[in-house]
Design a protein around this motif. Structure first.
Motif, PDB file in Angstrom:
ATOM      1  N   MET A   1      19.695  36.648  92.894  1.00  0.00           N
ATOM      2  CA  MET A   1      20.517  35.566  93.395  1.00  0.00           C
ATOM      3  C   MET A   1      21.686  35.400  93.123  1.00  0.00           C
ATOM      4  O   MET A   1      22.411  35.447  92.231  1.00  0.00           O
ATOM      5  CB  MET A   1      19.666  34.134  93.207  1.00  0.00           C
ATOM      6  N   VAL A   2      22.663  35.331  94.393  1.00  0.00           N
ATOM      7  CA  VAL A   2      24.146  35.399  94.181  1.00  0.00           C
ATOM      8  C   VAL A   2      24.635  33.789  93.770  1.00  0.00           C
ATOM      9  O   VAL A   2      24.002  32.791  94.602  1.00  0.00           O
ATOM     10  CB  VAL A   2      24.833  35.587  95.371  1.00  0.00           C
ATOM     11  N   GLU A   3      25.262  33.573  92.736  1.00  0.00           N
ATOM     12  CA  GLU A   3      25.737  32.261  92.670  1.00  0.00           C
ATOM     13  C   GLU A   3      26.996  31.924  93.468  1.00  0.00           C
ATOM     14  O   GLU A   3      27.779  32.745  93.650  1.00  0.00           O
ATOM     15  CB  GLU A   3      26.289  32.185  90.979  1.00  0.00           C
ATOM     16  N   GLU A   4      27.076  30.897  94.023  1.00  0.00           N
ATOM     17  CA  GLU A   4      28.202  30.428  94.725  1.00  0.00           C
ATOM     18  C   GLU A   4      28.780  28.996  94.292  1.00  0.00           C
ATOM     19  O   GLU A   4      28.098  28.159  93.796  1.00  0.00           O
ATOM     20  CB  GLU A   4      27.554  29.748  96.206  1.00  0.00           C
ATOM     21  N   VAL A   5      30.014  29.177  93.902  1.00  0.00           N
ATOM     22  CA  VAL A   5      30.582  27.905  93.279  1.00  0.00           C
ATOM     23  C   VAL A   5      30.973  27.006  94.402  1.00  0.00           C
ATOM     24  O   VAL A   5      31.792  27.262  95.248  1.00  0.00           O
ATOM     25  CB  VAL A   5      31.962  28.307  92.543  1.00  0.00           C
ATOM     26  N   VAL A   6      30.567  25.949  94.225  1.00  0.00           N
ATOM     27  CA  VAL A   6      30.774  24.786  95.368  1.00  0.00           C
ATOM     28  C   VAL A   6      32.015  23.604  94.949  1.00  0.00           C
ATOM     29  O   VAL A   6      32.570  23.005  95.949  1.00  0.00           O
ATOM     30  CB  VAL A   6      29.454  24.048  95.895  1.00  0.00           C
ATOM     31  N   PHE A   7      32.173  23.568  93.635  1.00  0.00           N
ATOM     32  CA  PHE A   7      33.346  22.711  93.262  1.00  0.00           C
ATOM     33  C   PHE A   7      33.837  23.261  92.008  1.00  0.00           C
ATOM     34  O   PHE A   7      33.178  23.617  91.025  1.00  0.00           O
ATOM     35  CB  PHE A   7      32.887  21.484  93.234  1.00  0.00           C
ATOM     36  N   GLU A   8      34.963  23.282  91.551  1.00  0.00           N
ATOM     37  CA  GLU A   8      35.342  23.679  90.100  1.00  0.00           C
ATOM     38  C   GLU A   8      36.805  22.961  89.814  1.00  0.00           C
ATOM     39  O   GLU A   8      37.538  22.827  90.674  1.00  0.00           O
ATOM     40  CB  GLU A   8      35.683  25.337  90.246  1.00  0.00           C
ATOM     41  N   SER A   9      36.673  22.794  88.735  1.00  0.00           N
ATOM     42  CA  SER A   9      38.061  22.139  88.125  1.00  0.00           C
ATOM     43  C   SER A   9      38.309  22.562  86.772  1.00  0.00           C
ATOM     44  O   SER A   9      37.287  22.247  86.216  1.00  0.00           O
ATOM     45  CB  SER A   9      38.073  20.660  88.337  1.00  0.00           C
ATOM     46  N   GLU A  10      39.404  23.088  86.410  1.00  0.00           N
ATOM     47  CA  GLU A  10      39.651  23.234  84.884  1.00  0.00           C
ATOM     48  C   GLU A  10      41.007  22.951  84.472  1.00  0.00           C
ATOM     49  O   GLU A  10      42.042  23.399  85.278  1.00  0.00           O
ATOM     50  CB  GLU A  10      39.566  24.852  84.831  1.00  0.00           C
ATOM     51  N   ARG A  11      41.199  22.126  83.494  1.00  0.00           N
ATOM     52  CA  ARG A  11      42.523  21.671  83.253  1.00  0.00           C
ATOM     53  C   ARG A  11      42.586  21.185  81.716  1.00  0.00           C
ATOM     54  O   ARG A  11      41.474  20.655  81.182  1.00  0.00           O
ATOM     55  CB  ARG A  11      42.843  20.413  84.177  1.00  0.00           C
ATOM     56  N   ARG A  12      43.529  21.278  81.027  1.00  0.00           N
ATOM     57  CA  ARG A  12      43.771  21.005  79.743  1.00  0.00           C
ATOM     58  C   ARG A  12      43.759  19.575  79.471  1.00  0.00           C
ATOM     59  O   ARG A  12      44.908  19.009  80.348  1.00  0.00           O
ATOM     60  CB  ARG A  12      44.793  21.604  78.930  1.00  0.00           C
ATOM     61  N   GLU A  13      43.047  18.939  78.821  1.00  0.00           N
ATOM     62  CA  GLU A  13      42.975  17.469  78.799  1.00  0.00           C
ATOM     63  C   GLU A  13      42.775  17.057  77.306  1.00  0.00           C
ATOM     64  O   GLU A  13      42.386  17.555  76.364  1.00  0.00           O
ATOM     65  CB  GLU A  13      41.951  16.475  79.573  1.00  0.00           C
ATOM     66  N   ASP A  14      43.430  15.715  76.982  1.00  0.00           N
ATOM     67  CA  ASP A  14      43.036  15.254  75.749  1.00  0.00           C
ATOM     68  C   ASP A  14      41.761  14.887  75.731  1.00  0.00           C
ATOM     69  O   ASP A  14      41.205  14.442  76.472  1.00  0.00           O
ATOM     70  CB  ASP A  14      44.218  14.071  75.091  1.00  0.00           C
ATOM     71  N   ARG A  15      41.201  14.637  74.141  1.00  0.00           N
ATOM     72  CA  ARG A  15      39.755  14.346  73.946  1.00  0.00           C
ATOM     73  C   ARG A  15      39.438  13.050  74.485  1.00  0.00           C
ATOM     74  O   ARG A  15      38.437  12.771  74.984  1.00  0.00           O
ATOM     75  CB  ARG A  15      39.564  14.411  72.487  1.00  0.00           C
ATOM     76  N   ALA A  16      40.392  12.068  74.581  1.00  0.00           N
ATOM     77  CA  ALA A  16      40.242  10.653  75.186  1.00  0.00           C
ATOM     78  C   ALA A  16      39.836  10.749  76.511  1.00  0.00           C
ATOM     79  O   ALA A  16      38.674  10.033  77.161  1.00  0.00           O
ATOM     80  CB  ALA A  16      41.247   9.911  74.901  1.00  0.00           C
ATOM     81  N   THR A  17      40.821  11.640  77.217  1.00  0.00           N
ATOM     82  CA  THR A  17      40.483  11.705  78.720  1.00  0.00           C
ATOM     83  C   THR A  17      39.055  12.531  79.043  1.00  0.00           C
ATOM     84  O   THR A  17      38.228  12.041  79.876  1.00  0.00           O
ATOM     85  CB  THR A  17      41.402  12.439  79.420  1.00  0.00           C
ATOM     86  N   VAL A  18      38.885  13.283  78.258  1.00  0.00           N
ATOM     87  CA  VAL A  18      37.428  14.346  78.441  1.00  0.00           C
ATOM     88  C   VAL A  18      36.293  13.185  78.236  1.00  0.00           C
ATOM     89  O   VAL A  18      35.368  13.069  79.015  1.00  0.00           O
ATOM     90  CB  VAL A  18      37.473  15.331  77.454  1.00  0.00           C
ATOM     91  N   ALA A  19      36.609  12.344  76.944  1.00  0.00           N
ATOM     92  CA  ALA A  19      35.081  11.269  76.730  1.00  0.00           C
ATOM     93  C   ALA A  19      35.134  10.517  77.827  1.00  0.00           C
ATOM     94  O   ALA A  19      34.212  10.064  78.312  1.00  0.00           O
ATOM     95  CB  ALA A  19      35.838  10.859  75.705  1.00  0.00           C
ATOM     96  N   GLU A  20      36.331   9.884  78.465  1.00  0.00           N
ATOM     97  CA  GLU A  20      36.238   8.893  79.651  1.00  0.00           C
ATOM     98  C   GLU A  20      35.570   9.618  80.764  1.00  0.00           C
ATOM     99  O   GLU A  20      34.625   8.989  81.450  1.00  0.00           O
ATOM    100  CB  GLU A  20      37.652   8.486  79.949  1.00  0.00           C
ATOM    101  N   THR A  21      35.851  10.810  81.042  1.00  0.00           N
ATOM    102  CA  THR A  21      35.398  11.660  82.290  1.00  0.00           C
ATOM    103  C   THR A  21      33.588  11.613  82.072  1.00  0.00           C
ATOM    104  O   THR A  21      32.979  11.257  82.809  1.00  0.00           O
ATOM    105  CB  THR A  21      36.031  12.883  82.523  1.00  0.00           C
ATOM    106  N   LEU A  22      33.411  11.943  80.732  1.00  0.00           N
ATOM    107  CA  LEU A  22      32.081  12.187  80.517  1.00  0.00           C
ATOM    108  C   LEU A  22      31.312  10.761  80.529  1.00  0.00           C
ATOM    109  O   LEU A  22      30.067  10.922  80.910  1.00  0.00           O
ATOM    110  CB  LEU A  22      31.761  13.089  79.132  1.00  0.00           C
ATOM    111  N   ARG A  23      31.825   9.901  80.051  1.00  0.00           N
ATOM    112  CA  ARG A  23      31.253   8.493  80.084  1.00  0.00           C
ATOM    113  C   ARG A  23      30.957   8.083  81.398  1.00  0.00           C
ATOM    114  O   ARG A  23      30.056   7.630  81.882  1.00  0.00           O
ATOM    115  CB  ARG A  23      32.245   7.416  79.335  1.00  0.00           C
ATOM    116  N   THR A  24      32.142   8.363  82.340  1.00  0.00           N
ATOM    117  CA  THR A  24      31.826   7.878  83.905  1.00  0.00           C
ATOM    118  C   THR A  24      30.563   8.723  84.501  1.00  0.00           C
ATOM    119  O   THR A  24      29.806   8.244  85.182  1.00  0.00           O
ATOM    120  CB  THR A  24      33.152   8.132  84.761  1.00  0.00           C
ATOM    121  N   VAL A  25      30.521   9.996  84.185  1.00  0.00           N
ATOM    122  CA  VAL A  25      29.542  10.774  84.616  1.00  0.00           C
ATOM    123  C   VAL A  25      28.083  10.237  84.317  1.00  0.00           C
ATOM    124  O   VAL A  25      27.192   9.956  84.915  1.00  0.00           O
ATOM    125  CB  VAL A  25      29.651  12.406  84.422  1.00  0.00           C
TER     126      VAL A  25
END
Length: 89
Positions: A1-25
């Motif tokens: 099966m071929v993998e299709e990327v439908v959304f991608e975001s990659e960016r260096r962030e501080d831990r607090a921002t990463v934690a906030e994003t994970l909490r929202t999810v």
């Protein structure tokens, strides 16, 4: 099966921002499972089912270490690729 990327975001962030994003999810998963990801003027809305497969993986690749959190389920939905800062609604 071929993998299709439908959304991608990659960016260096501080831990607090990463934690906030994970909490929202996490809040969206707990509420109704509907998560909207936006970056670079593009977005994708996903409806995570009640019991997705949850995978956690830690990898060493040369001098880099990564941790990956993955939710997986059967679906036929699609979306478009994107770049830029990740936001979670």
């Amino acid at each position: 099966m071929v993998e299709e990327v439908v959304f991608e975001s990659e960016r260096r962030e501080d831990r607090a921002t990463v934690a906030e994003t994970l909490r929202t999810v996490a809040d969206r998963l707990e509420a109704d499972g509907r998560v909207t990801l936006s970056a670079g003027g593009e977005s994708v809305e996903i409806d995570v089912p009640e019991q997705p497969t949850f995978e956690v993986k830690v990898e060493n690749e040369g001098s880099e270490r990564s941790i990956e959190f993955e939710l997986e389920w059967d679906t036929t939905d699609g979306a478009s690729d994107t770049g830029g800062s990740l936001s979670v609604e």
